[in-house]
Design a protein around this motif. Structure first.
Motif, PDB file in Angstrom:
ATOM      1  N   THR A  17       0.837  -1.206   0.000  1.00  0.00           N
ATOM      2  CA  THR A  17       0.000   0.000   0.000  1.00  0.00           C
ATOM      3  C   THR A  17       0.868   1.250   0.000  1.00  0.00           C
ATOM      4  O   THR A  17       0.624   2.190  -0.767  1.00  0.00           O
ATOM      5  N   ASP A  18       1.888   1.263   0.855  1.00  0.00           N
ATOM      6  CA  ASP A  18       2.794   2.427   0.905  1.00  0.00           C
ATOM      7  C   ASP A  18       3.499   2.626  -0.435  1.00  0.00           C
ATOM      8  O   ASP A  18       3.624   3.760  -0.914  1.00  0.00           O
ATOM      9  N   ARG A  19       3.937   1.523  -1.030  1.00  0.00           N
ATOM     10  CA  ARG A  19       4.600   1.634  -2.348  1.00  0.00           C
ATOM     11  C   ARG A  19       3.627   2.161  -3.391  1.00  0.00           C
ATOM     12  O   ARG A  19       3.984   2.993  -4.237  1.00  0.00           O
ATOM     13  N   PHE A  20       2.392   1.680  -3.338  1.00  0.00           N
ATOM     14  CA  PHE A  20       1.374   2.121  -4.293  1.00  0.00           C
ATOM     15  C   PHE A  20       1.109   3.618  -4.118  1.00  0.00           C
ATOM     16  O   PHE A  20       0.992   4.355  -5.094  1.00  0.00           O
ATOM     17  N   ILE A  21       1.004   4.067  -2.862  1.00  0.00           N
ATOM     18  CA  ILE A  21       0.778   5.494  -2.601  1.00  0.00           C
ATOM     19  C   ILE A  21       1.895   6.318  -3.228  1.00  0.00           C
ATOM     20  O   ILE A  21       1.642   7.295  -3.939  1.00  0.00           O
ATOM     21  N   ILE A  22       3.129   5.918  -2.986  1.00  0.00           N
ATOM     22  CA  ILE A  22       4.268   6.666  -3.530  1.00  0.00           C
ATOM     23  C   ILE A  22       4.209   6.688  -5.059  1.00  0.00           C
ATOM     24  O   ILE A  22       4.430   7.726  -5.691  1.00  0.00           O
ATOM     25  N   SER A  23       3.844   5.560  -5.663  1.00  0.00           N
ATOM     26  CA  SER A  23       3.774   5.495  -7.135  1.00  0.00           C
ATOM     27  C   SER A  23       2.696   6.422  -7.693  1.00  0.00           C
ATOM     28  O   SER A  23       2.789   6.905  -8.817  1.00  0.00           O
TER      29      SER A  23
END
Length: 322
Positions: A17-23
């Motif tokens: 989720t955190d990676r997706f947010i950053i992307s």
């Protein structure tokens, strides 16, 4: 169970989720990146995305799109924090300076708008009409809650019913749709989806009730925000409503005057009145009542580790001190 143990159960999902947010927050405008990075790294508990991820996995082991939706929930939450801190003129959140005190109110509001619009883009890209419907109605409802709170500022005649209407809209709704959307990804059973929706609603009410109790009960070091901040903002929360109901004469006049003027001048005396009227206990008891209703909503579901974690999350929400 402490929050860390609950988080461990969906650790991989939360990291995704955190990676997706950053992307999703790629922007060639440096100011956008700076503010978002700052807000996202200021120690949020990620409770709302956790609710969505646990709800999805409590009803089906293999789910898709749950990470994208957990990210959407966190984006909306972060946008509302940026906007709230400007409206409330808050200087501290989670023990850090609020974004608007660093970059200014204009930048904070506009970056909040950027997060809102990005969240909508993600939901539209999912091409799932029921999810889009729920999400669109909920964001409208949440905004109405913020406006209701604003127009009710400095009103010592706020009733307990009206207070609950505000917190249901402004806080509980996001918890409610987090749990509801998690269920919707995993099952077609209306009974299970409604159960999760009810769980989220009562968890969100409990969460806000404890927040409002902590505002008068603990120090800035413990909560990460100024003691009596709600009073300074003219917010008539449940501890104050109960304290006024139990007070008369000079005490009642002082409470009403403090709310009407948004003044923390007599904060020490007001904290004493709140303590002597058991207003914190009354608010915490209301939170426990809703936490229990959250648990009860799950009673017919299979007893998986994810359901247990949702139940334990409702315990954490009422036992927390931050």
């Amino acid at each position: 169970m402490p929050l860390e143990s609950i988080r461990t159960l969906v650790k991989a999902d939360l990291e995704s989720t955190d990676r997706f947010i950053i992307s999703q927050l790629e922007s060639n405008i440096p100011l956008i990146r700076q503010i978002i990075e700052y807000v996202l790294t200021c120690g949020g508990k990620r409770v709302r995305p956790m609710v969505l991820l646990l709800s999805a996995r409590a009803l089906a082991e293999n789910v898709q799109k749950h990470v994208a939706l957990a990210a959407v929930i966190e984006l909306i939450h972060t946008a509302t924090l940026l906007h709230d801190d400007v409206v409330d003129s808050s200087t501290l959140r989670r023990g850090h300076k609020t974004a608007h005190t660093i970059w200014g109110s204009d930048a904070s509001v506009l970056v909040g708008d950027f997060l809102y619009s990005r969240a909508f883009q993600v939901v539209v890209d999912l091409k799932h009409q029921p999810i889009l419907d729920i999400f669109a109605k909920a964001t409208h409802y949440i905004a109405e809650g913020e406006i209701l709170q604003l127009v009710n500022c400095n009103n010592p005649d706020t009733t307990e019913d009206f207070y609950f209407e505000i917190i249901q809209r402004k806080t509980a709704k996001l918890f409610e749709i987090a749990a509801q959307l998690g269920a919707l990804l995993s099952t077609e059973s209306d009974r299970d989806i409604i159960a999760m929706r009810d769980y989220g609603l009562h968890l969100g009410l409990a969460y806000q009730l404890i927040d409002d109790a902590l505002d008068y009960g603990l120090s800035v070091e413990q909560t990460g925000k100024n003691v009596g901040q709600d009073l300074a903002e003219g917010k008539t929360t449940l501890p104050l409503i109960h304290a006024m109901r139990k007070s008369k004469g000079a005490d009642l006049a002082m409470l009403r005057e403090a709310i009407a003027t948004g003044s923390s001048e007599n904060l020490a005396t007001i904290l004493g009145i709140i303590e002597s009227t058991n207003a914190i206990k009354y608010t915490a008891d209301a939170a426990r009542h809703h936490a229990q209703k959250a648990k009860s909503a799950l009673s017919h579901l299979a007893l998986t580790p994810y359901r247990r974690a949702l139940e334990e999350l409702s315990d954490f929400v009422v036992e927390r001190t931050y």
